[in-house]
Design an enzyme around this catalytic site. Structure first.
Site, short mmCIF file in Angstrom:
data_model
loop_
_atom_site.label_atom_id
_atom_site.label_comp_id
_atom_site.label_asym_id
_atom_site.label_seq_id
_atom_site.Cartn_x
_atom_site.Cartn_y
_atom_site.Cartn_z
N GLU A 143 -36.38 77.73 -78.70
CA GLU A 143 -36.12 79.07 -79.24
C GLU A 143 -34.62 79.22 -79.38
O GLU A 143 -33.89 79.24 -78.39
CB GLU A 143 -36.69 80.16 -78.35
CG GLU A 143 -36.53 81.54 -78.96
CD GLU A 143 -37.17 82.65 -78.15
OE1 GLU A 143 -37.24 83.78 -78.66
OE2 GLU A 143 -37.59 82.40 -77.01
N GLU A 236 -42.94 90.78 -77.38
CA GLU A 236 -41.74 90.61 -76.55
C GLU A 236 -40.84 91.84 -76.62
O GLU A 236 -39.66 91.76 -76.28
CB GLU A 236 -40.97 89.34 -76.93
CG GLU A 236 -40.22 88.77 -75.73
CD GLU A 236 -39.24 87.67 -76.08
OE1 GLU A 236 -38.68 87.08 -75.16
OE2 GLU A 236 -39.00 87.42 -77.28
#
EC number: 5.1.3.35
Length: 270
Positions: A143, A236
């Site tokens: 990520e 998230e």
């Protein structure tokens, strides 16, 4: 195949078994767990802990979607191999014990890729780690917020079919990048799980999905027709304030998006 909707443990008020039970209570299909560490909760590789979490998830009917090594943002993925490789090995072992299909390695803060040296060190660390993941039948995902050309270079330098990039629908915005553009440009290399948020802000009460500045709708639309279908939309946004109404509203939004993803996939098959 079903597109599931999940939560991230590190953005919830409870952690560990309580986070898994919360996921079940609000109707999420799964949860991504954090490895833990100083300031991040109990380490998942403590004696018997991974087995306990797996048992709780089985009992609750919640899929363990992924393990994230967020402590690497504190240690630095770009640290010397003697520092970072033991951590990566522990992550791979724990992911195996949990039975998750995906191991997430973030590149933020002390792991940020900011220059040629940090890029080279990141690629070397990921190349070493992906050999462990591949041997265990796990996908390893980076990520990061690299622009497309550099992200493609990272994929080439890691050089493994078990390596993917993890798409976040807001992080790139903070670095002047358009997530929808990234979704299109890097379409062949995305992991099949996506982080959904639509800030700003990045922490604290954030806008509901679809109501912020991240353009999450455009990003999900850009992913339609990807070679690898999206298998999990994972919330998230920051729910650590315990505000259940926001969490449930975002889950409902993501559930509708998951239905659209399934319909898009059916269209490809007919």
């Amino acid at each position: 195949m079903t597109c599931r909707v999940g939560l991230t443990e590190w953005r919830l008020a409870p952690s560990g078994a309580a986070a898994i039970r919360l996921a079940a209570a609000v109707g999420a299909d799964g949860i991504q767990l954090d490895f833990g560490g100083p300031g991040r909760g109990v380490l998942v590789d403590g004696p018997g802990r991974a087995g306990q979490l797996r048992a709780v998830a089985d009992e609750a009917g919640v899929d363990l979607l992924a393990l994230a090594g967020n402590l690497l943002n504190d240690i630095g993925l770009t640290s010397q191999p003697a520092v970072v490789q033991p951590v990566l090995a522990r992550l791979a072992d724990t992911a195996t014990e949990l039975g998750v299909p995906l191991l997430i390695v973030p590149s933020f803060r002390r792991s940020a890729i900011t220059d040629a040296m940090s890029f080279t060190r990141t690629a070397a660390a990921l190349r070493w780690a992906v050999s462990l993941a591949e041997a265990r039948g796990i996908v390893l995902a980076s990520e990061n917020v690299l622009p497309p050309a550099r992200a493609r270079q990272l994929v080439e330098e890691v050089g493994s079919p078990a390596f993917r990039l993890l798409l976040d629908t807001f992080n790139p915005v903070r670095y002047g990048l358009d997530p929808a553009w990234l979704a299109t440009e890097l379409r062949p290399w995305w992991a099949d799980q996506i982080h959904l948020k639509d800030g700003p802000p990045d922490t604290g009460p954030s806008p509901l999905l679809g109501a912020g500045q991240g353009g999450v709708r455009r990003t999900l639309t850009a992913l339609r027709g990807s070679p690898a279908p999206v298998r999990a939309l994972v919330l998230e946004n920051d729910y650590r304030d315990g505000h259940g109404a926001r969490l449930r509203a975002d889950l409902e939004w993501a559930r509708r998006a998951a239905v659209n993803a399934r319909e898009s996939e059916k269209g490809k098959l007919t």
